[in-house]
Design a protein around this motif. Structure first.
Motif, PDB file in Angstrom:
ATOM      1  N   VAL A  50      -2.999   5.830  16.573  1.00 46.98           N
ATOM      2  CA  VAL A  50      -3.106   4.458  17.109  1.00 46.98           C
ATOM      3  C   VAL A  50      -2.816   4.396  18.599  1.00 46.98           C
ATOM      4  CG1 VAL A  50      -2.691   3.167  14.974  1.00 46.98           C
ATOM      5  CG2 VAL A  50      -0.738   3.926  16.348  1.00 46.98           C
ATOM      6  N   PHE A 106      -8.259   4.816  12.285  1.00 43.96           N
ATOM      7  CA  PHE A 106      -6.982   5.071  12.956  1.00 43.96           C
ATOM      8  C   PHE A 106      -5.896   5.459  11.957  1.00 43.96           C
ATOM      9  CE2 PHE A 106      -8.851   2.117  16.150  1.00 43.96           C
ATOM     10  CZ  PHE A 106      -8.610   2.847  17.300  1.00 43.96           C
ATOM     11  N   ASP A 162      -1.307   6.064  11.996  1.00 50.26           N
ATOM     12  CA  ASP A 162      -0.061   6.102  12.740  1.00 50.26           C
ATOM     13  C   ASP A 162       0.720   7.333  12.275  1.00 50.26           C
ATOM     14  OD1 ASP A 162       2.053   4.710  14.466  1.00 50.26           O
ATOM     15  OD2 ASP A 162       3.110   5.085  12.598  1.00 50.26           O
ATOM     16  N   GLN A 192       3.825   8.272  12.608  1.00 53.89           N
ATOM     17  CA  GLN A 192       5.126   8.063  11.978  1.00 53.89           C
ATOM     18  C   GLN A 192       4.967   7.592  10.535  1.00 53.89           C
ATOM     19  OE1 GLN A 192       8.285   6.248  14.255  1.00 53.89           O
ATOM     20  NE2 GLN A 192       7.127   6.493  16.134  1.00 53.89           N
ATOM     21  N   ILE A 193       3.911   6.807  10.293  1.00 54.45           N
ATOM     22  CA  ILE A 193       3.646   6.394   8.911  1.00 54.45           C
ATOM     23  C   ILE A 193       3.193   7.596   8.084  1.00 54.45           C
ATOM     24  CG2 ILE A 193       2.095   4.990   7.481  1.00 54.45           C
ATOM     25  CD1 ILE A 193       2.350   2.776   9.624  1.00 54.45           C
ATOM     26  N   MET A 222       6.267   9.369   7.106  1.00 48.80           N
ATOM     27  CA  MET A 222       6.981   8.682   6.017  1.00 48.80           C
ATOM     28  C   MET A 222       6.300   8.949   4.677  1.00 48.80           C
ATOM     29  SD  MET A 222       8.397   4.944   7.117  1.00 48.80           S
ATOM     30  CE  MET A 222       7.436   4.485   8.547  1.00 48.80           C
ATOM     31  N   THR A 223       4.961   8.934   4.695  1.00 53.06           N
ATOM     32  CA  THR A 223       4.224   9.200   3.456  1.00 53.06           C
ATOM     33  C   THR A 223       4.563  10.587   2.930  1.00 53.06           C
ATOM     34  OG1 THR A 223       2.440   7.763   4.170  1.00 53.06           O
ATOM     35  CG2 THR A 223       1.908   9.358   2.446  1.00 53.06           C
ATOM     36  N   MET A 224       4.528  11.596   3.829  1.00 56.46           N
ATOM     37  CA  MET A 224       4.799  12.964   3.394  1.00 56.46           C
ATOM     38  C   MET A 224       6.240  13.116   2.896  1.00 56.46           C
ATOM     39  SD  MET A 224       2.029  14.553   3.440  1.00 56.46           S
ATOM     40  CE  MET A 224       0.595  13.526   3.681  1.00 56.46           C
ATOM     41  N   ARG A 227       8.221  10.465   1.670  1.00 54.74           N
ATOM     42  CA  ARG A 227       8.743   9.506   0.703  1.00 54.74           C
ATOM     43  C   ARG A 227       7.803   9.106  -0.432  1.00 54.74           C
ATOM     44  NH1 ARG A 227      11.955   4.784   3.545  1.00 54.74           N
ATOM     45  NH2 ARG A 227      12.848   4.769   1.451  1.00 54.74           N
ATOM     46  N   ALA A 228       6.517   9.390  -0.314  1.00 51.62           N
ATOM     47  CA  ALA A 228       5.613   9.018  -1.405  1.00 51.62           C
ATOM     48  C   ALA A 228       5.927   9.861  -2.638  1.00 51.62           C
ATOM     49  CB  ALA A 228       4.158   9.218  -0.975  1.00 51.62           C
ATOM     50  N   ALA A 229       5.511   9.351  -3.803  1.00 48.83           N
ATOM     51  CA  ALA A 229       5.689  10.125  -5.040  1.00 48.83           C
ATOM     52  C   ALA A 229       4.904  11.432  -4.920  1.00 48.83           C
ATOM     53  CB  ALA A 229       5.187   9.312  -6.226  1.00 48.83           C
ATOM     54  N   GLU A 275       3.300  13.175  -7.073  1.00 48.26           N
ATOM     55  CA  GLU A 275       1.980  13.127  -7.730  1.00 48.26           C
ATOM     56  C   GLU A 275       0.983  12.371  -6.867  1.00 48.26           C
ATOM     57  OE1 GLU A 275       5.362  12.437  -8.900  1.00 48.26           O
ATOM     58  OE2 GLU A 275       4.425  10.709  -9.876  1.00 48.26           O
ATOM     59  N   ALA A 276       1.473  11.380  -6.128  1.00 44.53           N
ATOM     60  CA  ALA A 276       0.561  10.591  -5.283  1.00 44.53           C
ATOM     61  C   ALA A 276       0.019  11.438  -4.140  1.00 44.53           C
ATOM     62  CB  ALA A 276       1.264   9.353  -4.740  1.00 44.53           C
ATOM     63  N   LEU A 277       0.806  12.408  -3.674  1.00 45.03           N
ATOM     64  CA  LEU A 277       0.333  13.278  -2.585  1.00 45.03           C
ATOM     65  C   LEU A 277      -0.797  14.185  -3.057  1.00 45.03           C
ATOM     66  CD1 LEU A 277       3.665  14.352  -0.840  1.00 45.03           C
ATOM     67  CD2 LEU A 277       2.060  12.557  -0.166  1.00 45.03           C
ATOM     68  N   GLU A 332      -3.215  13.244  -4.767  1.00 37.34           N
ATOM     69  CA  GLU A 332      -4.443  12.446  -4.891  1.00 37.34           C
ATOM     70  C   GLU A 332      -4.930  12.066  -3.496  1.00 37.34           C
ATOM     71  OE1 GLU A 332      -2.862   9.139  -6.961  1.00 37.34           O
ATOM     72  OE2 GLU A 332      -2.325  10.340  -8.721  1.00 37.34           O
TER      73      GLU A 332
END
Lengths: 415, 415
Positions: free
Chosen positions: B39, B64, B66, B68-69, B72-74, B76-78, B80-82, B84
């Motif tokens: 961004v 685009f 971000d 830092q987001i 955070m995803t890497m 804090r996400a579940a 199993e969600a990573l 997909e």
């Protein structure tokens, strides 16, 4: 971000906990296919993502856009290309909704963004988007999933709201307003919201008990009779998904709203605020209805944009929502035009052109489009609020036996 | 943006005209499904969009993200969600490629972004993305459409390259380097590029005429024999789509490259630069090959990330590219580690783990995966360059009759 870091955090938390009521394990989309988050709001988006993971989000996806690039697209892309919307993007959002995701939109359009752009091109693009997203929008109107609309200031928008302030102070002034309207600037925002939601629930309960057959609006330029659907319900503040998630789809929200009969609106109505639609401003809207249909319309500026809106489809010639907001609501008391429907609609009584909300009819969320139509509910690919409230507005409710009861006097609740 | 507005405009124009060679009426995607534009680079993205419309783009879409987001995803996400990847997003890019769109990636990862994040989670997400995008990546490797990889500095990346400079000067210093390496900082960049592309074409022509059977690499920690595919082609600078659009997929580009035989690599090789992969740094890579396969590997840091890369699939145990870059290339002369493969690979000889480029084989772009494999070309869902060039590197070419000819001496072309 700005000086109010702790207030911003509270606001982000309110959006996730009170607005969405995000459930542990839910996927969250921030920014929709038609309304991505402006890139300059990335710092605020980070806060939202963080609070979503705090609440147990399975995964958060954020869709960004750059307003200047959007403007270049509307100005310079091939006309035929504007008539196409990326269908895979629409399917992505639909499928996420089918799979139980929640959706948070940060609605912060720059009211002057598309100034000078041919309104026909904007209308072409808006229709393509609305058509591609019609199933998603239907599920959203039906409250099939938990969603919320919030906002945050961009420089472009803040310049429109606070043209008199030095440019370095505008965004902060608008942040202050937003944090005030969403009750994030005081000691216990969650308690403040519970109290506020109780009040809205109480207003809706009263109106539902009265079972008005019609509302009569009187104000300068306005003389309107609006029939309510037979099994109409007044809602305010909270909604429930079929799965039982209670959420607050608008932050802020001050309105109590229901559904007119599609064919039961007659007379004239004059808007009391300019309408920011599709990147353009429409000023001094006047509409005349016969048998529910808009048969004549005027505007002192933005006429082509208004025309584009009303001619979107058949349903955009009829009303889909009636909403009551007193002129002494916290937002109205700011006495400021925000050029953003999320705020302006919560400062004034309004009506919406287009699609009705099925939850505003008893049993409506389980009905087909045909059944909803039989019950008098309008359908359209669009839904756009316009504001008609003022200190001069009087509204009477007409009961089944023809008795007329004051509902609004001098722009405020009369009971 | 920065002081060099006119240079930035030239660079954006080079990216569109020389890099992509965007055709009038072509749709352009800026940012890919796996590598959206950060961004903070929105101002530069606006320039690119503007130059694309100048060149007659039908419509430009910009994706685009971000950083830092993403982090955070890497984090804090579940888990199993990573695993997909949003398939609709992958299909959107595939379909756009099928329909003749061009693709421009602004590659500017922050090398330290994922520091402290579990490499296994990063590997899970990378594989999901690579699997979802395998058809798109295949078309890209095959040069089925015109695409280009360029770059622009972010604060995070600039801080890594210029830690010794005051924070306000780092981004500008990195801009200066980038504009120098892409020849956008002198009088006539287009003429400079034509001259440069002539030189790369000449190198490739010479190597193609020699038809070496093997290359022998010698340097500290390196003793490698690399067999070239029988019908190999050396390419450099430009490529052609099947439809005849001549484009330059990397800006900058200094390399002349071809394909090793998948089963023809033996010996050891030591990387001469750290590798920024998947948001982590891998340092002091050493690989040992037998019959083409990596049978042993080491790294002084980032071992788990390297392991994740090599164990991506079967093909990631083999090489897919061999590229020659002298240590007196303009980028190498900057004598700076960029922690960004687009620049580091153009400062040093390198090899790539993973997928081979079919255009590096005579008739390769028309061959099936099975035919390519029969001709010795490796396949994988990944393709990652690692740098092995230095002033100590010597390379001999072995001809069909066993004669050994100097190709590189002291890290430079020997002819």
């Amino acid at each position: 971000l700005s000086p109010h870091q702790s207030h911003l955090e509270r606001y982000a938390e309110l959006a996730i906990r009170i607005g969405l009521n995000l459930q542990p394990g839910q996927v969250l989309y921030i920014g929709s296919a038609s309304t991505p988050v402006p890139v300059e709001l990335a710092p605020f988006a980070r806060l939202l993502v963080s609070k979503a993971y705090d609440a147990g989000a399975r995964r958060v996806f954020v869709q960004f856009q750059d307003e200047q690039i959007s403007r270049m697209t509307m100005e310079r892309a091939a006309e035929e290309a504007l008539a196409e919307f990326p269908l895979h993007l629409a399917r992505m959002y639909e499928e996420a909704a089918d799979n139980g995701a929640a959706f948070l939109v940060v609605y912060a359009p720059n009211p002057d963004l598309m100034q000078g752009v041919d309104p026909k091109r904007l209308t072409t693009a808006a229709r393509a988007s609305q058509k591609a997203l019609v199933r998603f929008s239907g599920k959203l109107s039906n409250m099939d999933f938990n969603w919320a609309l919030i906002s945050a200031p961009t420089d472009g928008w803040a310049a429109k709201v606070y043209p008199g302030l030095p440019s370095g102070e505008r965004t902060e002034a608008l942040w202050r307003d937003i944090l005030y309207t969403v009750r994030a600037d005081n000691g216990d925002p969650v308690a403040a919201w519970q109290e506020h939601l109780d009040l809205l629930r109480e207003r809706a309960r009263y109106l539902n008990e009265r079972r008005f057959r019609r509302l009569h609006y009187r104000a300068p330029g306005t003389d309107l009779s609006l029939e309510l659907a037979d099994a109409h319900l007044w809602l305010g503040g909270e909604n429930d998904t079929p799965g039982g998630i209670t959420f607050v789809p608008n932050l802020p929200t001050e309105e109590v709203f229901s559904v007119p009969r599609r064919d039961g609106v007659n007379g004239t109505v004059r808007a009391t605020m300019p309408l920011n639609y599709n990147g353009r401003l429409i000023e001094d809207i006047e509409l005349r209805f016969e048998g529910g249909r808009i048969v004549d319309y005027k505007a002192s500026s933005g006429y082509e944009t208004l025309k584009g809106l009303i001619e979107t489809d058949d349903g955009s010639h009829y009303l889909g929502e009636v909403a009551l907001v007193p002129v002494d609501s916290p937002i109205a008391r700011l006495n400021r035009l925000f050029y953003n429907t999320l705020f302006d609609e919560n400062a004034a009584c309004h009506l919406a052109i287009g699609r009705a909300y099925p939850p505003c009819l008893e049993g409506g969320t389980a009905m087909s489009k045909e059944e909803l139509l039989r019950h008098g509910l309008n359908d359209s690919i669009t839904h756009v609020d316009f504001m008609i409230g003022s200190a001069d507005l009087e509204i009477d409710g007409e009961t089944a036996n023809g008795e007329r009861v004051p509902v609004f006097r001098a722009g405020k609740w009369a009971f």
